[in-house]
Design a protein around this motif. Structure first.
Motif, PDB file in Angstrom:
ATOM      1  N   PRO A 105     -55.429  -9.405  13.284  1.00 41.26           N
ATOM      2  CA  PRO A 105     -55.067  -8.576  14.442  1.00 41.26           C
ATOM      3  C   PRO A 105     -53.882  -7.671  14.129  1.00 41.26           C
ATOM      4  O   PRO A 105     -53.168  -7.871  13.148  1.00 41.26           O
ATOM      5  N   ALA A 106     -53.715  -6.689  14.958  1.00 39.04           N
ATOM      6  CA  ALA A 106     -52.615  -5.744  14.764  1.00 39.04           C
ATOM      7  C   ALA A 106     -51.292  -6.496  14.708  1.00 39.04           C
ATOM      8  O   ALA A 106     -51.086  -7.469  15.448  1.00 39.04           O
ATOM      9  N   PRO A 107     -50.393  -6.087  13.819  1.00 42.10           N
ATOM     10  CA  PRO A 107     -49.126  -6.811  13.666  1.00 42.10           C
ATOM     11  C   PRO A 107     -48.307  -6.795  14.942  1.00 42.10           C
ATOM     12  O   PRO A 107     -48.251  -5.795  15.663  1.00 42.10           O
ATOM     13  N   ASN A 135     -55.439 -10.396   4.215  1.00 39.43           N
ATOM     14  CA  ASN A 135     -54.444  -9.521   4.835  1.00 39.43           C
ATOM     15  C   ASN A 135     -53.190  -9.365   3.986  1.00 39.43           C
ATOM     16  O   ASN A 135     -52.106  -9.125   4.501  1.00 39.43           O
TER      17      ASN A 135
END
Length: 287
Positions: A135-137, A68
């Motif tokens: 996961p989405a920030p 990421n």
């Protein structure tokens, strides 16, 4: 471990991963910006490679493989397989094994000091990563160091170099909107620039949004610790690690004073030799 002076200096460093700057061949290790160089071309999980660090402050540097792009800091990195490299004179070359990060690529190799003085990443074209994407920030947690102190210092034990246990008091405040759950907490101790001895750090648990939690950490101090030392602490939260350094000193002057007394006492207490009285004869005159 070492006794920590009550007037110790605490340094709070908030550091986020930054892109690796271009190398500067003309600069010296003392003035160049920290860089990390990884092999060019694709690499795979489990492969052993050699990396080079230049322009780094002297001391330990921690290398971890992250997915990421390390956007969330330690949460994206294979922290349990981190490699510690001792940097001397600004440069170090070390072999490392590329472990799989906990989230999918894009991957980087992250290098940093415990105190957060230097934090650099380098792109790593890593294959063989099967982890799911991050996961989405969400809103990054924000921890602040509200208190740093020491209790339980015994002047008598310090002056005579006796073993003791200090209590380091650390208060952390969560200024963010989300809870901080079990953030990694590390403590290292050693001489300035060479803090490598691991001190047992307590689990921090959950620090709720808006909450301040205080931790009392026992620090054993043995008789072998003399002179100046440092205690380095770091709480690894995404994007903004909280780090502190406590400067310490231990000089058992009492032992020197006691030795001086033992040497001087026999000289002072030795009785003065008595003067011998001479015998005088009086010769009698003859008539």
């Amino acid at each position: 471990m070492n006794p920590v002076l009550p007037a110790a200096a605490a340094i709070l460093a908030l550091a986020a991963p930054v892109p690796a700057p271009p190398s500067n061949a003309a600069g010296t290790a003392a003035t160049a910006r920290p860089t990390i160089t990884v092999p060019s071309g694709p690499v795979a999980v489990g492969q052993r490679v050699t990396v080079t660090l230049r322009g780094w402050p002297a001391g330990p540097a921690h290398l971890t493989v992250c997915g990421n792009d390390a956007r969330r800091g330690a949460l994206d990195c294979a922290n349990e397989h981190a490699t510690t490299v001792q940097v001397a004179a600004g440069t170090a070359v070390a072999p490392i094994v590329l472990d799989a990060p906990p989230v999918a690529c894009p991957c980087v190799l992250r290098a940093g000091q415990l105190t957060g003085v230097a934090q650099v990443t380098a792109a790593l074209p890593l294959s063989g990563v099967t982890a799911a994407p991050a996961p989405a920030p969400a809103t990054a947690p924000r921890l602040h160091l509200d208190e740093l102190g020491v209790a339980g210092r015994s002047p008598l034990r310090t002056w005579f170099g006796l073993p003791e246990t200090l209590t380091v008091r650390v208060a952390l405040r969560n200024a963010g909107p989300a809870d901080v759950v079990e953030p990694p907490f590390t403590l290292l101790f050693g001489r300035p620039g060479r803090a490598q001895t691991i001190v047992a750090a307590p689990p921090l648990g959950t620090i709720g949004a808006g909450q301040t939690r205080t931790y009392e950490i026992p620090v054993p101090v043995d008789v072998a610790v003399l002179g100046k030392h440092e205690l380095h602490g770091r709480v690894d939260v995404p994007e903004q690690p909280v780090a502190f350094v406590v400067e310490t000193s231990r000089h058992p002057w009492g032992l020197l004073g006691a030795a001086a007394v033992l040497v001087a006492a026999p000289l002072v207490l030795r009785p003065s030799p008595s003067r011998r009285r001479g015998r005088h004869r009086t010769a009698a005159g003859t008539g």
